[in-house]
Design a protein around this motif. Structure first.
Motif, mmCIF file in Angstrom:
data_model
loop_
_atom_site.group_PDB
_atom_site.id
_atom_site.type_symbol
_atom_site.label_atom_id
_atom_site.label_comp_id
_atom_site.label_asym_id
_atom_site.label_seq_id
_atom_site.Cartn_x
_atom_site.Cartn_y
_atom_site.Cartn_z
ATOM 1 N N GLN A 68 48.809 -22.889 60.927
ATOM 2 C CA GLN A 68 49.268 -21.664 60.286
ATOM 3 C C GLN A 68 49.250 -21.857 58.777
ATOM 4 O OE1 GLN A 68 53.424 -20.925 61.211
ATOM 5 N NE2 GLN A 68 53.881 -23.110 61.291
ATOM 6 N N SER A 69 49.447 -20.775 58.068
ATOM 7 C CA SER A 69 49.501 -20.838 56.608
ATOM 8 C C SER A 69 50.728 -20.080 56.129
ATOM 9 C CB SER A 69 48.230 -20.228 56.002
ATOM 10 O OG SER A 69 48.220 -18.822 56.224
ATOM 11 N N LYS A 70 51.060 -20.243 54.857
ATOM 12 C CA LYS A 70 52.222 -19.549 54.296
ATOM 13 C C LYS A 70 52.015 -18.034 54.294
ATOM 14 C CE LYS A 70 53.935 -23.317 51.387
ATOM 15 N NZ LYS A 70 54.258 -23.737 49.995
ATOM 16 N N LEU A 71 50.746 -17.615 54.211
ATOM 17 C CA LEU A 71 50.456 -16.184 54.199
ATOM 18 C C LEU A 71 50.325 -15.601 55.607
ATOM 19 C CD1 LEU A 71 47.914 -15.972 51.240
ATOM 20 C CD2 LEU A 71 50.298 -15.240 51.263
ATOM 21 N N ASN A 72 50.275 -16.479 56.592
ATOM 22 C CA ASN A 72 50.217 -16.002 57.974
ATOM 23 C C ASN A 72 50.922 -17.004 58.891
ATOM 24 O OD1 ASN A 72 49.615 -14.462 60.207
ATOM 25 N ND2 ASN A 72 47.503 -15.186 60.390
ATOM 26 N N PRO A 73 52.255 -17.109 58.748
ATOM 27 C CA PRO A 73 53.010 -18.072 59.559
ATOM 28 C C PRO A 73 53.386 -17.476 60.922
ATOM 29 C CG PRO A 73 54.486 -16.975 58.052
ATOM 30 C CD PRO A 73 53.112 -16.423 57.761
ATOM 31 N N PHE A 74 53.789 -18.329 61.822
ATOM 32 C CA PHE A 74 54.300 -17.852 63.099
ATOM 33 C C PHE A 74 55.672 -17.202 62.875
ATOM 34 C CE2 PHE A 74 51.097 -20.544 65.042
ATOM 35 C CZ PHE A 74 50.782 -19.858 66.204
ATOM 36 N N THR A 75 55.866 -16.045 63.468
ATOM 37 C CA THR A 75 57.114 -15.299 63.304
ATOM 38 C C THR A 75 57.723 -14.985 64.686
ATOM 39 O OG1 THR A 75 56.008 -13.145 63.369
ATOM 40 C CG2 THR A 75 56.208 -14.231 61.202
ATOM 41 N N GLY A 76 58.889 -14.372 64.658
ATOM 42 C CA GLY A 76 59.542 -13.968 65.900
ATOM 43 C C GLY A 76 58.697 -12.988 66.689
#
Length: 206
Positions: free
Chosen positions: A130-138
């Motif tokens: 993942q990246s800071k601009l597209n991280p895993f979220t809820g």
């Protein structure tokens, strides 16, 4: 004098017959009460939670891509997901509804509860990128969880888990059938007489 003796004999005979009839009626009522109580106790014994357990595993690859600057720049996140799930199919026979007709010695099964399927997945993530601009979220985890349960539901339908659970249900209900057959009572469901375990499976549409 003879006439009085004859009348007396008739009166005594009538009284004796009356007492005998009353005793017979009382014995009959006691027998019906005993049988009814015995059947109710058997239904109480059957009225429990019938649970069939199964275990399923699957591996899923999850990918998601966020694009920026007119799709010229993209940031991807992905993970390998391993799922191990414990599944139960249960029939809560405490909720079974029935009717006892003492006069006609008939038990009618009014309704049987629908099976309850519970899926408890253990989800583990591997090779997470993942990246800071597209991280895993809820939101990602919710999507994954929903997808996992949908896939597991399909596997359950194709497996023998539900049919095994239905066979266990029939086995429990057969205890009522055996008792009614032994006591000379009749078991019914949806207006049809249930005479054998095979009938039980067919008429309950299981």
């Amino acid at each position: 004098m003879i006439k009085k003796i004859i009348i007396g004999i008739i009166v005594v005979a009538a009284v004796l017959l009356l007492f005998k009839y009353c005793d017979f009626k009382k014995d009959n009522e006691d027998d019906i009460t005993y049988n009814t109580n015995l059947i109710q106790q058997q239904i109480v014994n059957v009225g429990k939670l019938v649970v069939t357990e199964g275990h399923f595993s699957e591996v899923i690859t999850y990918k998601n891509q966020q694009k920026y600057l007119m799709n010229m720049v993209s940031f991807e996140k992905k993970a390998l997901i391993v799922v191990n799930a414990d599944v139960t199919v249960a029939y809560d026979l405490h909720q079974m509804k029935y009717d006892i007709d003492e006069k006609n010695k008939t038990i009618t099964i009014v309704s049987i509860p629908k099976e309850e399927i519970k899926i408890n997945p253990d989800i583990k993530f591997y090779d997470v990128e993942q990246s800071k601009l597209n991280p895993f979220t809820g939101d990602d985890y919710n999507k994954i969880n929903k997808s996992v349960k949908a896939n597991l539901a399909k596997k359950i339908e194709k497996s023998t888990l539900k049919s095994n659970a239905k066979n266990r249900l029939i086995s429990e209900l057969s205890k009522i059938l055996i008792l009614t057959n032994t006591m000379g009572w009749t078991l019914q469901y949806e207006g049809q007489v249930v005479e054998t375990e095979k009938d039980l499976g067919q008429q309950l549409k299981l």
